[in-house]
Enzyme design. Structure first.
Site, PDB file in Angstrom:
ATOM      1  CB  CYS A  86       0.098   6.229   0.749  1.00 44.01           C
ATOM      2  SG  CYS A  86       1.413   5.000   0.848  1.00 44.01           S
ATOM      3  CG  HIS A 203      -1.552   5.658   5.321  1.00 41.25           C
ATOM      4  ND1 HIS A 203      -2.365   5.382   4.241  1.00 41.25           N
ATOM      5  CD2 HIS A 203      -0.347   5.155   5.008  1.00 41.25           C
ATOM      6  CE1 HIS A 203      -1.674   4.736   3.317  1.00 41.25           C
ATOM      7  NE2 HIS A 203      -0.446   4.581   3.752  1.00 41.25           N
ATOM      8  CD  GLU A 205      -5.659   6.465   5.227  1.00 44.34           C
ATOM      9  OE1 GLU A 205      -5.154   7.589   5.377  1.00 44.34           O
ATOM     10  OE2 GLU A 205      -5.098   5.549   4.583  1.00 44.34           O
TER      11      GLU A 205
END
Lengths: 233, 82
Positions: A86, A203, A205
């Site tokens: 990002c 993302h 994560e």
């Protein structure tokens, strides 16, 4: 394998990245403060998401000149594994480690929802555990993720198989409707020519644990670990 | 001392979604003779430099390194002595 997560003023996915790496890989992971003058001892560095320096001027433009970026750029040029997520992807393009730029989403909205990604190249350290053309579901959260590069650059990226992720529908079809932000060729993530630097808007994560209801993001961290173990024992 | 007035716009080849929305809005208001709107950024930068050539050189340098992203943006500037 030792991971480092860079913390810029305004990073807000640093803790998520640190946690996901710890849980998924079981490997040591530490924060690296943006004023640090060295990244010695790290095997993989993550530039996390967020709004470094408040996104002032352009996303990532100021972070790119943080003191830590000098050793990070050197690390990448020596072949070190570098992952920008990002805002991290935006920083990598501003730093010239990846080609192109990320500008305002086509519909001008901040987009925060799941997307499907087709893995276009599984011959990289970031995607080695994927099957060719595998579709994963990973959330995006950005206002400026509209990937742009000139025609010649896009052609090079495609020819060299540097496009690792493309926005697709759940069946893996690359359609205009599946493109959330207007990115050229539905591009969601690219790597450099050497394959050791990856930038991606989604993302991983945020979807790497059962408790979050989606573990698709594990694939990237697990691939990194597997590749490192294969190389370094 | 010089003051640089720097205008940054998206390159012609880059879609400007903000400009597109403003153009449509102007059209809806009755301004139907506006084929295009481009939205950019205007910066005023003071420089403690004695001569104009040095000021121009420094502005170009700062634009190329930080103020402008040449992948998506173009810029022009003017210098005034202050």
């Amino acid at each position: 394998m030792k991971f480092g997560v860079v913390v810029f003023p305004g990073s807000n996915c640093d803790a998520d990245c640190l946690h996901a790496i710890k849980v998924v890989t079981g490997q040591p992971v530490e924060y690296i403060w943006h004023k640090s003058g060295s990244v010695d001892g790290f095997d993989c560095i993550v530039l996390p998401g967020g709004f470094s320096y408040g996104d002032y001027l352009r996303c990532g433009a100021v972070a790119r000149f943080s003191p830590v970026m000098t050793p990070v750029i050197d690390f990448a040029q020596r072949g070190g594994l570098l992952l920008g997520i990002c805002n991290g992807f935006q920083i990598l393009t501003e730093a010239g480690l990846l080609p192109g730029a990320l500008h305002r989403n086509k519909n001008l909205q901040f987009l925060c929802h799941d997307t499907h990604l087709r893995i276009e190249n599984n011959q990289t350290p970031f995607t080695s555990l994927a099957t060719a053309g595998q579709v994963i579901r990973v959330p995006i959260a950005h206002g400026e993720g509209n990937y742009y590069a000139d025609t010649a650059t896009i052609q090079q990226l495609e020819e060299n198989k540097q496009v690792l992720f493309r926005y697709c529908d759940p069946q893996g079809e690359i359609t205009p409707a599946a493109n959330p932000n207007g990115s050229v060729n539905n591009i969601a993530g690219i790597c450099n020519r050497q394959g050791n630097v990856l930038g991606m808007m989604p993302h991983p994560e945020r979807c790497a644990e059962d408790i979050l209801g989606n573990t698709n993001g594990q694939l990237i961290f697990q691939s990194l670990l597997q590749q490192w173990q294969r190389r370094c024992g | 001392m010089f003051q640089a007035k720097i205008y940054v716009t998206l390159r012609k080849s880059v879609l400007d979604p903000q400009g597109g929305v403003v153009r449509k809005s102007l059209y809806a208001m009755g301004y139907q003779n506006v084929p295009e709107v481009r939205i950019g950024r205007y910066m005023v930068v003071d420089l403690e430099v004695a001569d104009q050539d040095a000021a121009a050189k420094q502005v170009r340098d700062m634009c190329d390194k930080l103020l402008v992203n040449p992948v998506i943006e173009d810029y022009t500037f003017e210098l005034v002595e202050v």
